[in-house]
Scaffold this motif. Sequence first.
Motif, PDB file in Angstrom:
ATOM      1  N   TYR A 158       0.830  -1.208   0.000  1.00 34.96           N
ATOM      2  CA  TYR A 158       0.000   0.000   0.000  1.00 34.96           C
ATOM      3  C   TYR A 158       0.865   1.258   0.000  1.00 34.96           C
ATOM      4  N   VAL A 159       1.878   1.292   0.855  1.00 38.51           N
ATOM      5  CA  VAL A 159       2.740   2.467   0.929  1.00 38.51           C
ATOM      6  C   VAL A 159       3.565   2.590  -0.356  1.00 38.51           C
ATOM      7  N   THR A 162       1.565   4.378  -2.801  1.00 39.64           N
ATOM      8  CA  THR A 162       1.508   5.821  -2.539  1.00 39.64           C
ATOM      9  C   THR A 162       2.676   6.533  -3.207  1.00 39.64           C
ATOM     10  N   HIS A 212       0.710   6.877   4.721  1.00 37.21           N
ATOM     11  CA  HIS A 212       0.297   7.364   3.394  1.00 37.21           C
ATOM     12  C   HIS A 212       0.516   8.868   3.265  1.00 37.21           C
TER      13      HIS A 212
END
Length: 494
Positions: A158-159, A162, A212
């Motif tokens: 997920y990061v 980003t 994030h």
Amino acid sequence: IRYTEMIKYNKLVVPLLNTQKKINSTKNDNDINLGNYIKYGKQMSVFQNWKSRKDFIYAQLQVTVILFIAYVGNTWPNSYDRNLNYDDNMFWIMNGGLLLASIVTLKHDKLASSRGVQLLSRPQTEEWKGWMQWAFIMYHYYRVRYVYNEIRVFVSAYVWMTGFGNFLYFEKKRDFSIDRVVSMWLRINYFPLLLSFCLDVKLELYYVVPLHTVGFFIAMITCYISAQLEKIKGFEGYWKRNIAAIGFMLLVHIIFYETPLVNSLNYISEEYRFRFSADKYSAWIGMVSAMCWKPLKDYMQWAYASPEMASFNQTSARWLQRLTGIALISVWYYCFGFMADKYLYNPTHPYIFWLPVAGWLMIRNSSKYFCELHSTVLEFLGRITLETYVLQFHVFMSHNVQQIPVVFPGADENASTMLKACNMLLCGFIFVPLAYWARSVTVTTQTSITELVGLVLRKNNENTPTEQEMSTLVKSSDIEEEAGATATKDPGEK
């Protein structure tokens, strides 16, 4: 009016000043006063021009209801300790159910390749986020601790996204405006901050949110440095300026995270120190991946543009890609992922998480057909990941993720697997629509506030009325003067 402004608007200011005395002498509540117009007109127009103000107010009323439901869920009296809910069979059954739903809802979009084979398209990105989030929530719910290392990879992915997505955006758009900053900050932080405040929860619980947020600013600052380097002789060209900017950001990361400076995070929270250290290079590696995206896309066009007429080299490249993807995931698992002790795995994670991420992307995009294919149910789940992430702690589970709420009668810690499953599904039927509603409200708030910020910024950058506004004022004053002069004439002379 300042002298410089008079020079700029000399053709319009002079007639306005000539009519000022007349306007002031005959003004009433409905008259236009030039001084008041210049002084207060812009402030009034900001609110009047804020077209989405009603949407904003309505959104805040809705979010109040959502927060109330979250409060009720979080303080649900009939609940039991989450550690008593361990059930790895149900964990895999639920993941199997999602797999079945994903296959049933597969959608093949041939138009996705109308602009060439798309590597990691938006629907595919949402799909990826969707199944990772599902596994993340089920991991929390059923306490299946032996998949901890895989879940850590999902969080880092997920990061990574980003850093990856924001680098591509800023590199293409060069939009470093306050509007963009406000828009993204609101999208990530608005709802979690409200939950934290209204439910009296420490922000540490939502640790992914600051990850994030920082990842966004890292990508923005890196691309801004790259854009400034482009103006300096010797850094012209895509690769020189981006390698220099990303290299500088790597140096900043090393100085902070690989020295005692990282201990400064303990003043905020020891939890933050652990979380940021675990993903210290995730956003940075995402930016490196984004920088290399153009040659990777060129490779995809060469390897997959004509699947029916592939040469030997193209076919070999495709199979090499697939085998390399499998090898990367296998290397990660057999060297690191199998570790049962998370305290042994955690120190190595920031440096090797990219192995399964790269492997997954190689396998997922290993044919033109796969690039055009995505699951709509996973895409839906992927779009509400932020809201499902923060609401899982208070609605799907309760008491800040420490308890399992009992909504279905008799589904306590001693109940059968069937009763517990019914209880979980009933909570889910409340949890998922509520997350979707929260996302809709957040997006409305985001667009409304961004519009308002844009209006305020434009107002502050305009010390005088625009030419069109001043021209309108002159015409209205001339009409008033003509009307006044006509009214004082003798009817016979008209």
